[in-house]
Design a protein around this motif. Structure first.
Motif, short mmCIF file in Angstrom:
data_model
loop_
_atom_site.label_atom_id
_atom_site.label_comp_id
_atom_site.label_asym_id
_atom_site.label_seq_id
_atom_site.Cartn_x
_atom_site.Cartn_y
_atom_site.Cartn_z
N GLN A 48 0.83 -1.21 0.00
CA GLN A 48 0.00 0.00 0.00
C GLN A 48 0.86 1.26 0.00
N ARG A 49 1.93 1.25 0.80
CA ARG A 49 2.79 2.42 0.88
C ARG A 49 3.53 2.66 -0.43
N LEU A 50 4.00 1.58 -1.07
CA LEU A 50 4.81 1.71 -2.28
C LEU A 50 4.00 1.51 -3.55
N GLN A 51 2.69 1.26 -3.41
CA GLN A 51 1.79 1.04 -4.55
C GLN A 51 2.27 -0.10 -5.44
N LYS A 52 2.59 -1.21 -4.79
CA LYS A 52 2.98 -2.42 -5.50
C LYS A 52 1.78 -3.37 -5.55
N THR A 53 1.77 -4.24 -6.56
CA THR A 53 0.72 -5.25 -6.64
C THR A 53 1.01 -6.43 -5.74
N PHE A 54 2.27 -6.86 -5.69
CA PHE A 54 2.64 -8.03 -4.91
C PHE A 54 4.11 -7.96 -4.56
N VAL A 55 4.44 -8.38 -3.35
CA VAL A 55 5.85 -8.51 -2.96
C VAL A 55 6.02 -9.89 -2.32
#
Length: 466
Positions: A98-105
């Motif tokens: 959410q903070r980095l606007q990623k889809t998946f880590v």
């Protein structure tokens, strides 16, 4: 971990963060197909598959190493701690996406991004090492699994071959009988080696998914037959100690952590779901079933066989055709699962090697590295010819770090700048400290037992029991 994560490429590339069909394979839990989304029921099946393997069969010996009372209670406690650490990892990953606007880590990227966002300049500068450390631990863990598989298959193959002439249709408890070994255990490992090398040459994920289905079927059938036997005529456990020696408890810790190692697959599983918000329910339900299965197998198995409990409960089963089928089915399942577990370190190591040569040599180098890795797991199995010690060693060295040490530290690094409570910080420090102590002491005890003369150690081979 993705192919690119250790090659210095941009970790935000689609391959490293959005490769959904490969996500479960990269975590050590292969997907049974290549569908991009899973229902809650499918996710539950994968969760159970990823947690039920050879470690399950070693739990009766683990309970023996801890005691009839301490063993089940400790299994429950370690299971609860492990699930809690899985939830911690999920929360950290969700916060970072959410903070980095990623889809998946994945696990390694969660570690790296967490360090990148922390308050310490030194940790931010060296954040990539967090990802490398997790990748290294995953490689050690998965290759450790493969070494255990080698020993498991060799032990059961030796027993099947050398006791075939005394098989009967009547299943009676095993009794002591001196048998002259036809071949040493190392010979059986070397016999299996070329077949495993050919198996890992298969790189097609759809074909590997067929092996996953076969492994599921054989594992389920053999586990049902094992329970059918151990619940019959359990002797009264009046002579079994409630608490064992503290040194053997350290071996119990390593074995249990090895068995509970599933923290690396929770992120890919959640990412594969149609409704990821339902994953928490699936996780708690699935791990509750897993913990109950572990406690029942460990406790009932130890009560059934007592001081004769072997490193794998299959080596305690009666010498008859019915329970020979159990050993065959479980060994077949483990044989196919070898390729699936092997795929994880191969996807990390092979691209590194291939990138160093020209395209004309790429296939040869690919196959050579795969062959070398399989031979490495075989050599490891030969050097430590005790199944229980290898399980304990792998669990203590790498599984405890991935399951208990790293997630609580990630929670502190990720949430401490946002007014994290001191109670939560203290809780995380306690969990990580316990995991680290178990890692150090369990590793020491496993190595110490390994170094003892074979006459002073309990040999893993059970060829004298039929």
């Amino acid at each position: 971990m993705s192919k690119t994560s250790l090659l210095g490429q941009d970790h935000s590339s689609p391959l490293s963060t959005h490769s959904r069909p490969r996500a479960l394979l990269e975590s050590g839990c292969p997907l049974a197909g290549e569908a991009s989304e899973l229902s809650p029921a499918q996710t539950l099946i994968h969760l159970l598959k990823c947690n039920v393997g050879t470690g399950l069969l070693g739990l009766p010996l683990a309970v023996k190493n801890a005691g009839l009372l301490v063993g089940p209670v400790s299994l429950l406690a370690i299971g609860i701690l492990t699930v809690h650490c899985m939830v911690i990892l999920l929360n950290c990953a969700q916060h970072l996406t959410q903070r980095l606007q990623k889809t998946f880590v994945n696990y390694g990227e969660t570690t790296m991004y967490s360090l990148e966002c922390c308050a310490s300049p030194w940790l931010r500068t060296h954040s990539a090492w967090g990802r490398y450390a997790v990748s290294f631990l995953l490689i050690v863990t998965q290759l450790g699994f493969c070494s255990v598989y080698f020993m498991f298959m060799a032990d059961n193959l030796q027993q099947i071959v050398e006791e075939a002439h005394v098989l009967s249709n009547t299943c009676q408890p095993r009794r002591a009988l001196e048998l002259t070994p036809l071949l040493g255990i190392h010979s059986y490992m070397l016999t299996i080696l070329p077949f495993l090398i050919m198996l890992v040459f298969i790189r097609n994920l759809k074909l590997l998914s067929i092996f996953s289905v076969l492994a599921n079927v054989t594992t389920l059938g053999s586990t049902a037959l094992i329970f059918e036997y151990i619940v019959q005529g359990i002797p009264y456990p009046s002579n079994l100690p409630l608490m064992a020696n503290w040194k053997t408890f350290l071996l119990f810790f390593g074995t249990t952590i090895f068995t509970f190692e599933g923290v690396g697959m929770v992120l890919p599983l959640k990412n594969q779901m149609k409704n990821p918000q339902k994953f928490s329910i699936v996780l708690y339900l699935g791990m509750s079933l897993v913990i109950a299965l572990y406690i029942c197998m460990g406790t009932l198995g130890y009560m059934k066989f007592g001081s004769d409990t072997q490193a794998s409960i299959t080596l305690n089963l009666p010498n008859c055709w019915l329970y020979l089928s159990v050993k065959v089915m479980y060994s077949v399942g483990i044989f196919f699962t070898y390729a699936l577990q092997f795929h994880v370190p191969a996807e990390i190591i092979v691209p590194l090697a291939v990138s160093q040569v020209s395209e004309s040599w790429a296939l040869l180098v690919d196959l050579a590295v795969r062959t070398a890795l399989v031979c490495l797991t075989c050599v490891s199995a030969i050097l430590v010819p005790r199944l229980d010690l290898v399980i304990s060693l792998v669990g203590s060295v790498s599984s405890s770090a991935l399951a208990l040490v790293i997630p609580p530290l990630l929670e502190i690094v990720t949430f401490y700048p946002e007014d994290m409570s001191y109670v939560t910080v203290a809780k995380d420090i306690v969990i990580s400290t316990l995991g680290l102590l178990g890692c150090i002491l369990g590793t020491y005890q496993a190595i110490y037992e390994w170094a003892q003369p074979i006459s002073h150690a309990v040999a893993n081979s059970t060829g004298v029991y039929v």
